[in-house]
Design a protein around this motif. Structure first.
Motif, PDB file in Angstrom:
ATOM      1  N   ILE A   6       0.887  -1.272  -0.069  1.00  8.09           N
ATOM      2  CA  ILE A   6      -0.108   0.049   0.015  1.00  8.09           C
ATOM      3  C   ILE A   6       0.853   1.312   0.111  1.00  8.09           C
ATOM      4  N   LEU A  50      -2.296  -1.209  -3.800  1.00 10.84           N
ATOM      5  CA  LEU A  50      -3.299   0.007  -3.504  1.00 10.84           C
ATOM      6  C   LEU A  50      -2.698   1.193  -3.210  1.00 10.84           C
ATOM      7  N   PRO A  79      -6.241   0.294  -7.406  1.00  9.69           N
ATOM      8  CA  PRO A  79      -7.293   0.836  -6.675  1.00  9.69           C
ATOM      9  C   PRO A  79      -6.779   2.242  -5.751  1.00  9.69           C
ATOM     10  N   VAL A 115      -9.369  -1.171   2.958  1.00 11.44           N
ATOM     11  CA  VAL A 115      -8.329  -1.783   2.320  1.00 11.44           C
ATOM     12  C   VAL A 115      -8.546  -3.280   1.721  1.00 11.44           C
ATOM     13  N   MET A 118     -10.887  -3.385  -1.244  1.00  9.06           N
ATOM     14  CA  MET A 118     -10.335  -2.858  -2.265  1.00  9.06           C
ATOM     15  C   MET A 118      -9.261  -3.776  -2.799  1.00  9.06           C
ATOM     16  N   LEU A 119      -8.643  -4.642  -1.989  1.00  4.29           N
ATOM     17  CA  LEU A 119      -7.803  -5.640  -2.524  1.00  4.29           C
ATOM     18  C   LEU A 119      -8.221  -7.196  -2.837  1.00  4.29           C
TER      19      LEU A 119
END
Length: 120
Positions: A6, A50, A79, A115, A118-119
């Motif tokens: 990230i 991300l 994302p 998070v 989104m992953l």
């Protein structure tokens, strides 16, 4: 599958520190940037899964940095979680082309679940 990375863009060192600690605790690799004008360079360097983007980051701001990323031929699919204390956060995130948004100050559990989502 490997560890997900990230990349956090925020000029508030406290937020960077807290987010880094929390996300590393959940097993993510974290990279940070306190400026946004070099968004593509940082993304190329880090190769994140991300991006967490602050709205008020210097020099070009989160909306512009997100737009640059989303317009990039290679990195457009990464994302982006847009974060800010702005009242019109949802509209800002949409204008930027971000995938979702997090209102500041955010709950760390919400950060982690967003998070994770989104992953997924």
């Amino acid at each position: 599958m490997g560890t997900k990375t990230i990349l956090i863009f925020d000029d508030d060192v406290n937020i960077l520190e807290i987010c880094s600690i929390v996300l590393e605790h959940f097993g993510y690799r974290v990279a940070i940037s306190e400026t946004s004008h070099n968004v593509i360079e940082r993304v190329a360097e880090v190769q994140p899964d991300l991006v967490l983007m602050d709205n008020w980051i210097p020099a070009i701001g989160g909306v512009e940095a997100t737009r640059l990323l989303k317009a990039h031929p290679i990195y457009h699919a990464i994302p982006v979680i847009f974060s800010s204390a702005n009242l019109n956060l949802e509209k800002l995130a949409q204008d930027a082309g971000a995938d979702t948004f997090l209102e500041k100050p955010f709950d760390l559990d919400v950060l982690e679940s967003t998070v994770k989502k989104m992953l997924a």
